[in-house]
Design a protein around this motif. Structure first.
Motif, PDB file in Angstrom:
ATOM      1  N   GLY A 226       8.495 -34.430   9.378  1.00 42.96           N
ATOM      2  CA  GLY A 226       9.620 -35.000   8.640  1.00 42.96           C
ATOM      3  C   GLY A 226      10.951 -34.336   8.868  1.00 42.96           C
ATOM      4  O   GLY A 226      11.984 -34.862   8.440  1.00 42.96           O
ATOM      5  N   SER A 227      10.975 -33.176   9.538  1.00 44.62           N
ATOM      6  CA  SER A 227      12.232 -32.469   9.797  1.00 44.62           C
ATOM      7  C   SER A 227      12.668 -32.690  11.242  1.00 44.62           C
ATOM      8  O   SER A 227      11.860 -32.557  12.166  1.00 44.62           O
ATOM      9  CB  SER A 227      12.075 -30.964   9.534  1.00 44.62           C
ATOM     10  OG  SER A 227      11.765 -30.728   8.174  1.00 44.62           O
ATOM     11  N   GLN A 228      13.926 -33.019  11.434  1.00 42.75           N
ATOM     12  CA  GLN A 228      14.425 -33.278  12.776  1.00 42.75           C
ATOM     13  C   GLN A 228      14.458 -31.997  13.600  1.00 42.75           C
ATOM     14  O   GLN A 228      14.973 -30.971  13.157  1.00 42.75           O
ATOM     15  CB  GLN A 228      15.830 -33.870  12.707  1.00 42.75           C
ATOM     16  CG  GLN A 228      16.409 -34.265  14.057  1.00 42.75           C
ATOM     17  CD  GLN A 228      17.723 -35.017  13.937  1.00 42.75           C
ATOM     18  OE1 GLN A 228      17.794 -36.018  13.229  1.00 42.75           O
ATOM     19  NE2 GLN A 228      18.762 -34.536  14.601  1.00 42.75           N
ATOM     20  N   VAL A 229      13.899 -32.053  14.806  1.00 43.75           N
ATOM     21  CA  VAL A 229      13.904 -30.899  15.696  1.00 43.75           C
ATOM     22  C   VAL A 229      14.711 -31.166  16.970  1.00 43.75           C
ATOM     23  O   VAL A 229      15.015 -30.232  17.711  1.00 43.75           O
ATOM     24  CB  VAL A 229      12.467 -30.465  16.075  1.00 43.75           C
ATOM     25  CG1 VAL A 229      11.735 -29.959  14.848  1.00 43.75           C
ATOM     26  CG2 VAL A 229      11.701 -31.597  16.727  1.00 43.75           C
ATOM     27  N   ASP A 230      15.053 -32.431  17.215  1.00 42.18           N
ATOM     28  CA  ASP A 230      15.870 -32.747  18.392  1.00 42.18           C
ATOM     29  C   ASP A 230      16.433 -34.155  18.256  1.00 42.18           C
ATOM     30  O   ASP A 230      15.771 -35.048  17.703  1.00 42.18           O
ATOM     31  CB  ASP A 230      15.050 -32.648  19.677  1.00 42.18           C
ATOM     32  CG  ASP A 230      15.926 -32.810  20.927  1.00 42.18           C
ATOM     33  OD1 ASP A 230      16.384 -31.786  21.447  1.00 42.18           O
ATOM     34  OD2 ASP A 230      16.146 -33.948  21.364  1.00 42.18           O
ATOM     35  N   SER A 231      17.646 -34.324  18.770  1.00 41.29           N
ATOM     36  CA  SER A 231      18.255 -35.647  18.874  1.00 41.29           C
ATOM     37  C   SER A 231      19.072 -35.667  20.152  1.00 41.29           C
ATOM     38  O   SER A 231      19.989 -34.859  20.319  1.00 41.29           O
ATOM     39  CB  SER A 231      19.149 -35.948  17.667  1.00 41.29           C
ATOM     40  OG  SER A 231      19.792 -37.200  17.824  1.00 41.29           O
ATOM     41  N   SER A 232      18.714 -36.560  21.082  1.00 38.78           N
ATOM     42  CA  SER A 232      19.391 -36.607  22.376  1.00 38.78           C
ATOM     43  C   SER A 232      19.661 -38.050  22.773  1.00 38.78           C
ATOM     44  O   SER A 232      18.866 -38.950  22.484  1.00 38.78           O
ATOM     45  CB  SER A 232      18.546 -35.941  23.465  1.00 38.78           C
ATOM     46  OG  SER A 232      18.344 -34.563  23.187  1.00 38.78           O
ATOM     47  N   GLU A 233      20.790 -38.254  23.456  1.00 36.25           N
ATOM     48  CA  GLU A 233      21.111 -39.572  23.994  1.00 36.25           C
ATOM     49  C   GLU A 233      20.883 -39.563  25.491  1.00 36.25           C
ATOM     50  O   GLU A 233      21.390 -38.691  26.200  1.00 36.25           O
ATOM     51  CB  GLU A 233      22.548 -39.971  23.686  1.00 36.25           C
ATOM     52  CG  GLU A 233      22.869 -41.400  24.118  1.00 36.25           C
ATOM     53  CD  GLU A 233      24.192 -41.906  23.596  1.00 36.25           C
ATOM     54  OE1 GLU A 233      24.205 -42.855  22.805  1.00 36.25           O
ATOM     55  OE2 GLU A 233      25.221 -41.326  24.002  1.00 36.25           O
ATOM     56  N   TYR A 234      20.110 -40.535  25.963  1.00 34.82           N
ATOM     57  CA  TYR A 234      19.767 -40.671  27.373  1.00 34.82           C
ATOM     58  C   TYR A 234      20.625 -41.783  27.985  1.00 34.82           C
ATOM     59  O   TYR A 234      20.658 -42.901  27.462  1.00 34.82           O
ATOM     60  CB  TYR A 234      18.290 -41.002  27.544  1.00 34.82           C
ATOM     61  CG  TYR A 234      17.357 -39.868  27.197  1.00 34.82           C
ATOM     62  CD1 TYR A 234      16.636 -39.209  28.186  1.00 34.82           C
ATOM     63  CD2 TYR A 234      17.185 -39.451  25.883  1.00 34.82           C
ATOM     64  CE1 TYR A 234      15.776 -38.165  27.889  1.00 34.82           C
ATOM     65  CE2 TYR A 234      16.331 -38.398  25.564  1.00 34.82           C
ATOM     66  CZ  TYR A 234      15.631 -37.769  26.566  1.00 34.82           C
ATOM     67  OH  TYR A 234      14.782 -36.738  26.257  1.00 34.82           O
ATOM     68  N   THR A 235      21.305 -41.466  29.091  1.00 34.00           N
ATOM     69  CA  THR A 235      22.166 -42.434  29.755  1.00 34.00           C
ATOM     70  C   THR A 235      21.782 -42.542  31.225  1.00 34.00           C
ATOM     71  O   THR A 235      21.740 -41.527  31.931  1.00 34.00           O
ATOM     72  CB  THR A 235      23.646 -42.024  29.660  1.00 34.00           C
ATOM     73  OG1 THR A 235      24.003 -41.873  28.274  1.00 34.00           O
ATOM     74  CG2 THR A 235      24.544 -43.077  30.299  1.00 34.00           C
ATOM     75  N   VAL A 236      21.495 -43.756  31.682  1.00 37.15           N
ATOM     76  CA  VAL A 236      21.161 -44.001  33.082  1.00 37.15           C
ATOM     77  C   VAL A 236      22.431 -44.392  33.833  1.00 37.15           C
ATOM     78  O   VAL A 236      23.226 -45.198  33.344  1.00 37.15           O
ATOM     79  CB  VAL A 236      20.097 -45.104  33.214  1.00 37.15           C
ATOM     80  CG1 VAL A 236      19.820 -45.419  34.680  1.00 37.15           C
ATOM     81  CG2 VAL A 236      18.813 -44.682  32.518  1.00 37.15           C
ATOM     82  N   SER A 237      22.620 -43.801  34.996  1.00 37.97           N
ATOM     83  CA  SER A 237      23.792 -44.125  35.822  1.00 37.97           C
ATOM     84  C   SER A 237      23.717 -45.577  36.275  1.00 37.97           C
ATOM     85  O   SER A 237      22.655 -46.187  36.306  1.00 37.97           O
ATOM     86  CB  SER A 237      23.855 -43.199  37.035  1.00 37.97           C
ATOM     87  OG  SER A 237      22.686 -43.348  37.833  1.00 37.97           O
ATOM     88  N   GLN A 238      24.870 -46.138  36.650  1.00 38.87           N
ATOM     89  CA  GLN A 238      24.921 -47.548  37.025  1.00 38.87           C
ATOM     90  C   GLN A 238      24.116 -47.835  38.279  1.00 38.87           C
ATOM     91  O   GLN A 238      23.634 -48.952  38.468  1.00 38.87           O
ATOM     92  CB  GLN A 238      26.375 -47.985  37.214  1.00 38.87           C
ATOM     93  CG  GLN A 238      27.185 -47.853  35.944  1.00 38.87           C
ATOM     94  CD  GLN A 238      27.898 -49.144  35.557  1.00 38.87           C
ATOM     95  OE1 GLN A 238      27.992 -50.066  36.366  1.00 38.87           O
ATOM     96  NE2 GLN A 238      28.382 -49.209  34.337  1.00 38.87           N
ATOM     97  N   ASP A 239      23.928 -46.831  39.142  1.00 35.54           N
ATOM     98  CA  ASP A 239      23.089 -47.065  40.324  1.00 35.54           C
ATOM     99  C   ASP A 239      21.610 -46.889  40.017  1.00 35.54           C
ATOM    100  O   ASP A 239      20.752 -47.100  40.878  1.00 35.54           O
ATOM    101  CB  ASP A 239      23.506 -46.167  41.487  1.00 35.54           C
ATOM    102  CG  ASP A 239      23.282 -44.681  41.207  1.00 35.54           C
ATOM    103  OD1 ASP A 239      22.711 -44.332  40.154  1.00 35.54           O
ATOM    104  OD2 ASP A 239      23.700 -43.852  42.044  1.00 35.54           O
ATOM    105  N   GLY A 240      21.285 -46.495  38.770  1.00 30.39           N
ATOM    106  CA  GLY A 240      19.901 -46.395  38.339  1.00 30.39           C
ATOM    107  C   GLY A 240      19.137 -45.200  38.856  1.00 30.39           C
ATOM    108  O   GLY A 240      17.931 -45.106  38.641  1.00 30.39           O
TER     109      GLY A 240
END
Length: 286
Positions: A226-240
Motif C-alpha cells: 500500500g505504500s508507494q516505492v516508485d513512480s516513473s514515466e516511460y517515454t518511447v522515442s518517435q523512431d521507436g
C-alpha cells in the motif's frame, strides 16, 4: 436477407481484425528492451540510518522503512522477507536478505571510507533464472559524522547484468510486463488499477498501476503493502528504438534509465558471471 447479414458480419469481422492488427503494429511499447547504463543516470537515491526503539537502527531507503540490530538475527522487511546484519570490522558490515524459509536472496557488503564520509555497497546474489549478479553503489554522506548513522546519497551505480524488460500487448488497452531473469510477470491495463506481480522471489505485497499519459508515454507506479516505492514515466522515442524512464522513490531526486529496443528474435545477451541486483532493489529493499 440472412446472406446479407452474413456478408456484413464478415466485413465487420475483417475490419475488426485489420484494425486490431494495425493497432498492434503501431503500439510503440511492444518489444524487448535492454538498459543502456552509459546513457542512463541511475545514481541519486538516498537512504538514512537513525536510532529506533530498544537500541535498534532504523533504515529508510527506496520508499520503505524497517528496523534492525547488528547482531546476526533476522529482522522483518516490508517485503515479507528478512534482513540479517553483522559488523565484520569497525568500518565494515554485511547484510543477508533471506526468505522466511531461509532461502538466500542476496547479500550486501558495506564499507566505510577511512574518514567516514563515503560508503561503498556491493550487492550480489542469484536471480530466479540462475544468473549471478554483482552490483556496486557508491554513496556520499549528507548528514551525520561517523559510522552508518546519518543520511547518504548515491553518486555511482554499476550493474553487472541489468535485467531486460519485455513488453507485450494485453487486450486492447493493456500491457504484459515481463522480466525473464526474475521470472516475473504482470498483466496490466491503462486504467490506473493496481495489479499483482507473479514471480518466485517477488514480494506478495507488490502492486503495479499503469496509466497512459500520451501516445508514446505511460506512468508506472509501484506500491509495496500500500505504500508507494516508485513512480516513473516511460517515454518511447518517435523512431521507436529508445524508451526513457524518469522517476524514482518518494523523496529521491528522479533518476533516468535509457532502454534500447532489441531486434525481434535476437537472443538475450548473456549475463556476466563475476569472479568475485530483484524488481530493481535498493539497499534494504529486497
Amino acid at each position: 436477407m440472412r446472406s446479407r447479414r452474413w456478408f456484413f458480419a464478415a466485413i465487420w469481422l475483417y475490419l475488426s481484425l485489420a484494425t486490431a492488427s494495425t493497432a498492434a503494429a503501431q503500439n510503440p511499447f511492444i518489444g524487448t528492451w535492454k538498459l543502456n547504463q552509459e546513457k542512463s543516470q541511475l545514481a541519486g537515491d538516498t537512504m538514512k540510518f537513525g536510532p529506533a526503539a530498544s537500541e535498534a537502527i532504523e533504515l529508510i531507503a527506496g520508499g520503505t522503512t524497517y528496523s534492525f540490530r547488528v547482531d546476526g538475527n533476522p529482522y522483518a522487511l516490508p517485503s515479507g522477507d528478512v534482513a540479517i546484519w553483522r559488523q565484520t570490522s569497525p568500518d565494515s558490515y554485511t547484510t543477508e536478505y533471506r526468505k522466511i524459509d531461509g532461502k538466500l536472496l542476496s547479500s550486501d557488503n558495506w564499507k566505510l571510507s577511512a574518514d567516514g564520509n563515503n560508503l561503498s555497497v556491493t550487492s550480489s546474489g542469484v536471480k530466479a533464472n540462475g544468473d549471478l549478479y554483482t552490483n556496486t553503489e557508491e554513496y556520499v554522506r549528507t548528514a551525520g559524522t561517523s559510522g552508518l548513522m546519518g543520511a547518504w546519497k548515491s553518486t555511482s551505480v554499476k550493474l553487472s547484468s541489468p535485467n531486460e524488460l519485455t513488453i507485450q500487448e494485453a487486450g486492447l488497452d493493456g500491457l504484459i510486463l515481463k522480466i525473464a531473469a526474475l521470472k516475473a510477470t504482470a498483466v496490466t491495463n491503462f486504467d490506473g488499477k493496481e495489479v499483482g506481480v507473479e514471480g518466485p522471489d517477488i514480494p506478495t505485497g507488490l502492486r503495479l498501476a499503469l496509466t497512459r499519459t500520451g501516445p508514446y508515454k505511460f506512468r508506472l507506479v509501484e506500491k509495496l503493502n500500500g505504500s508507494q516505492v516508485d513512480s516513473s514515466e516511460y517515454t518511447v522515442s518517435q523512431d521507436g528504438q529508445t524508451m526513457t524512464a524518469v522517476g524514482g522513490a518518494p523523496g529521491d531526486p528522479p533518476s533516468t534509465a535509457v532502454w534500447e529496443k532489441q531486434p525481434a528474435g535476437a537472443p538475450a545477451a548473456p549475463a556476466d558471471h563475476p569472479s568475485a541486483s530483484p524488481v530493481i532493489p535498493s539497499p534494504g529493499v529486497h
